[in-house]
Design a protein around this motif. Sequence first.
Motif, PDB file in Angstrom:
ATOM      1  N   ILE A   1     -46.377  15.564   0.976  1.00 37.50           N
ATOM      2  CA  ILE A   1     -45.619  16.808   0.881  1.00 37.50           C
ATOM      3  C   ILE A   1     -46.262  17.710  -0.170  1.00 37.50           C
ATOM      4  N   THR A   2     -46.356  18.990   0.134  1.00 36.96           N
ATOM      5  CA  THR A   2     -46.903  19.957  -0.814  1.00 36.96           C
ATOM      6  C   THR A   2     -45.835  20.297  -1.850  1.00 36.96           C
ATOM      7  N   VAL A   3     -46.145  20.064  -3.117  1.00 40.68           N
ATOM      8  CA  VAL A   3     -45.173  20.239  -4.196  1.00 40.68           C
ATOM      9  C   VAL A   3     -45.817  21.013  -5.336  1.00 40.68           C
ATOM     10  N   ASP A   4     -45.025  21.876  -5.966  1.00 39.49           N
ATOM     11  CA  ASP A   4     -45.496  22.551  -7.175  1.00 39.49           C
ATOM     12  C   ASP A   4     -44.303  22.786  -8.090  1.00 39.49           C
TER      13      ASP A   4
ATOM     14  N   LYS B   1     -44.906  13.427  -8.171  1.00 35.89           N
ATOM     15  CA  LYS B   1     -45.863  12.387  -7.775  1.00 35.89           C
ATOM     16  C   LYS B   1     -45.372  11.646  -6.534  1.00 35.89           C
ATOM     17  N   SER B   2     -44.083  11.307  -6.513  1.00 33.58           N
ATOM     18  CA  SER B   2     -43.516  10.557  -5.389  1.00 33.58           C
ATOM     19  C   SER B   2     -43.548  11.373  -4.102  1.00 33.58           C
ATOM     20  N   LEU B   3     -43.243  12.661  -4.197  1.00 32.31           N
ATOM     21  CA  LEU B   3     -43.281  13.529  -3.017  1.00 32.31           C
ATOM     22  C   LEU B   3     -44.715  13.742  -2.539  1.00 32.31           C
ATOM     23  N   THR B   4     -45.628  13.942  -3.474  1.00 23.47           N
ATOM     24  CA  THR B   4     -47.035  14.163  -3.124  1.00 23.47           C
ATOM     25  C   THR B   4     -47.611  12.957  -2.399  1.00 23.47           C
TER      26      THR B   4
ATOM     27  N   LEU C   1     -33.447  10.915  -3.209  1.00 24.24           N
ATOM     28  CA  LEU C   1     -33.736  12.315  -3.515  1.00 24.24           C
ATOM     29  C   LEU C   1     -34.802  12.867  -2.571  1.00 24.24           C
ATOM     30  N   ILE C   2     -35.812  12.066  -2.289  1.00 20.31           N
ATOM     31  CA  ILE C   2     -36.849  12.497  -1.345  1.00 20.31           C
ATOM     32  C   ILE C   2     -36.234  12.752   0.029  1.00 20.31           C
TER      33      ILE C   2
ATOM     34  N   HIS D   1     -39.008  13.203 -15.443  1.00 19.91           N
ATOM     35  CA  HIS D   1     -38.320  13.098 -14.161  1.00 19.91           C
ATOM     36  C   HIS D   1     -38.941  14.048 -13.138  1.00 19.91           C
ATOM     37  N   ALA D   2     -39.270  15.263 -13.584  1.00 20.97           N
ATOM     38  CA  ALA D   2     -39.931  16.223 -12.700  1.00 20.97           C
ATOM     39  C   ALA D   2     -41.303  15.696 -12.282  1.00 20.97           C
TER      40      ALA D   2
END
Length: 301
Positions: A26-29, A19-22, A295-296, A13-14
């Motif tokens: 969007i910068t995600v970590d 992946k969906s945000l990227t 969620l996004i 899920h994480a």
Amino acid sequence: MNILILGSEEDIHAAHLKKSLTEKGITVDYLDTRLFPTKLKITWQAITHTGCLIFPDGRKWDLADINKIFWRTFGGVNVPKLTDSYQERIAVNDSMGLLRSFMRSQPEKWVNSWEAYEFHKEKPLQLSLANKIGVTIPATIITNNADEILEFSQAFKDVIFKPVYGGSHTQFLTKEHLEINRMKLALSISPVTIQEFIPGTNIRSYVIGEKVYSAEIRSSSLDFREDKRAKLIYLETPEDMKKQCLAITKAFGLKWTGIDWRFKPNGDFFFLEANFSPMFLHFERETGCPITEELIQLLTS
């Protein structure tokens, strides 16, 4: 925009959300707390109320530059094993003290917050608060007193039992379970949640901000999690249920949640629990409900 996901790529899920945000630029970590304090560095400035993270590869994120943090899974800290157990305990407490301070410093950025995380572990209080705000719950007792369980079981035709905190499945309470020596032994180890059995079907409702999506979980098993053939059927959320979903989410300090209900044939519905960080991919695939997109939207608004 910078978003952290509490957890790691090991969680599907994480990984899916990252992946969906990227893909949206969007910068995600990941904030994998298992890397702290050995590889992940955290600093907190007590006077300026600011802090920062330094990832194992040397990248630095200031807390002020982090827009949202999505709580998926929490792995605690990972202090190296020490020969002196007392010093190891001090190291764990020190590490958790700094980590908790960092995580609690700006609760408005979290989906969901540390306070909501702590409350979700107190399911007896969760049930009581739901009832207090006008939500119907099954008759319930949480105890390690055998006499009270015997008295409760005689008041209803069918009774179920389940863990207080979670981690195991729901079962019907039988005469074998009520054998006094067996029961006293079990209750000397841990308390248990006892509830009246509510005939009907299971409903799962996801709340994301102000949006509510529901599905009936059709299963012949008492606990649908044990039924690999359980079917998810999209359900237009009844207006009364939607209002209660939103009220529960607000009262529990949540920004998103998965709520479990029992739905009787006559239309009555009973609250069972609200999940702090529910799994959602299977629900999304089976029902077509846009949980990921919601969620996004929640994380980027």
